[in-house]
Design a protein around this motif. Structure first.
Motif, mmCIF file in Angstrom:
data_model
loop_
_atom_site.group_PDB
_atom_site.id
_atom_site.type_symbol
_atom_site.label_atom_id
_atom_site.label_comp_id
_atom_site.label_asym_id
_atom_site.label_seq_id
_atom_site.Cartn_x
_atom_site.Cartn_y
_atom_site.Cartn_z
ATOM 1 N N UNK A 178 52.065 52.944 33.195
ATOM 2 C CA UNK A 178 51.115 51.932 33.686
ATOM 3 C C UNK A 178 50.572 52.307 35.058
ATOM 4 N N UNK A 179 49.315 51.946 35.300
ATOM 5 C CA UNK A 179 48.677 52.255 36.579
ATOM 6 C C UNK A 179 49.116 51.275 37.660
ATOM 7 N N UNK A 180 49.640 51.818 38.731
ATOM 8 C CA UNK A 180 50.004 50.987 39.874
ATOM 9 C C UNK A 180 48.815 50.760 40.796
ATOM 10 N N UNK A 181 47.866 51.682 40.764
ATOM 11 C CA UNK A 181 46.666 51.591 41.599
ATOM 12 C C UNK A 181 45.446 51.920 40.744
ATOM 13 N N UNK A 182 44.311 51.372 41.123
ATOM 14 C CA UNK A 182 43.096 51.604 40.361
ATOM 15 C C UNK A 182 43.056 50.729 39.117
ATOM 16 N N UNK A 183 42.039 50.936 38.286
ATOM 17 C CA UNK A 183 41.883 50.102 37.095
ATOM 18 C C UNK A 183 41.755 50.975 35.855
ATOM 19 N N UNK A 184 41.972 50.338 34.708
ATOM 20 C CA UNK A 184 41.819 51.017 33.434
ATOM 21 C C UNK A 184 40.347 51.054 33.054
#
Length: 336
Positions: free
Chosen positions: A48-54
């Motif tokens: 999962x991304x901790x920073x930024x967006x999908x």
């Protein structure tokens, strides 16, 4: 259930029997066969991304409701979390005349997503799959329509995965909105039809404010949407504890800037009295309200029952109902 790297996630198809172990980080989903339910490989789990967006086209598993989905586009919302301490602690009087804690909003990412149609029957008791409504005609704000399998998902609820399947999500709009391009990451890119649909329905789709508050380990999240002559509001109830509780009653206070204050009481919500347990901790639904003015406020409580028969009230965070600035015709009548 789903299996990700040896960990089982609650998901559609409860009771499925695990197939032989997959390589680490593989994501599996149940499939029906004559001899019973088994697991088939869906894709490869990603961190999962901790920073930024999908990005558009990101495949995911919903961490709470367990369905498979794909991201259409992101929304930047203001999250007003009453559980987070604010530098300003004094009480303030809002337009509705009731005291409330000053809460400062912070930017938070949500996503417009498609839900895999194969998973909808398994989540229908916990989340409405036809809850996102639109104006059927921009010149007639009385008629609404809904698209099944459309949802809003918070960034932290996304469990991303990848797949080599060119049509990994079963939804009637998947191939109308997205196309496969193996040179891209993720390999599903927006068609012109998705961009046109987003632009046309932007006023009714846009998610701008999110309100959240927790009482006795029951967290209530509210997202209001302006719909011309009415407002749609989406509510999610989450049990953060292991004790089983059941929603029994709702109590709403609706203030209109025309000067009216309505009180609404009733059994359950949308005809249901959902049970929130450790196995199924959340319930999500949407409803609509119309005011006698162009804006107002709503707040209230949900009454829950414990296994021993005792009751407790859970606060619904107060939220504003604000019309678009270019709306010239004030709504009339209050409908529940």
């Amino acid at each position: 259930r789903y299996e990700v790297g040896g960990h089982a996630w609650p998901a559609p198809g409860a009771g499925a029997v695990s197939a032989p172990a997959h390589p680490p980080n593989y994501l599996s989903a149940p499939r029906n066969r004559p001899e019973g339910k088994v697991l088939e490989t869906v894709g490869v789990f990603e961190a999962p991304k901790q920073h930024g967006k999908y990005e558009t086209g990101q495949l995911f598993l919903h961490s709470v409701f367990g369905y498979r989905g794909i991201v259409l586009f992101p929304w930047q919302a203001r999250l007003y979390d009453r559980d987070v301490a604010s530098p300003v602690t004094e009480k303030s009087e809002n337009a509705a005349g009731h005291g409330s804690k000053e809460v400062k909003g912070k930017t938070h990412t949500y996503y417009q997503v498609l839900i895999d149609a194969r998973d909808c029957p398994h989540i229908s008791q916990r989340s409405q799959t036809e809850a996102v409504t639109f104006l059927a005609n921009h010149d007639d704000s009385r008629a609404l329509y809904a698209i099944p399998g459309l949802d809003y998902v918070s960034h932290e609820d996304i469990l991303p995965y990848s797949s080599t399947d060119q049509v990994p999500i079963q939804h009637e709009l998947f191939e109308r909105f997205l196309t496969y391009d193996q040179t891209k990451v993720p390999p599903f890119v927006a068609r012109d039809t998705l961009c046109a649909w987003q632009e046309k329905n932007h006023p009714w789709l846009e998610l701008s404010d999110v309100h959240r508050e927790t009482t006795e380990n029951i967290r209530v999240t509210v997202i209001p949407f302006y719909m011309g002559m009415r407002w749609r509001y989406c509510i999610r109830l989450e049990n953060l504890d292991s004790e089983v509780v059941q929603l029994r009653e709702r109590h709403w206070r609706i203030f209109s800037l025309s000067g009216t204050l309505e009180t609404v009481r009733g059994r359950g919500v949308v005809g249901r009295e959902p049970v929130l347990s450790k196995e199924q901790p959340a319930f999500q639904y949407s409803s609509h309200v119309s005011l006698q003015a162009s804006s107002g406020h709503m707040w209230g409580t949900f009454r829950f029952e414990r296994p021993d028969g005792s009751h407790f009230d859970v606060r619904i965070p107060p939220f504003s109902l604000e019309s678009n600035k270019d709306e010239k015709t004030p709504p009339s009548g209050l409908h529940w």
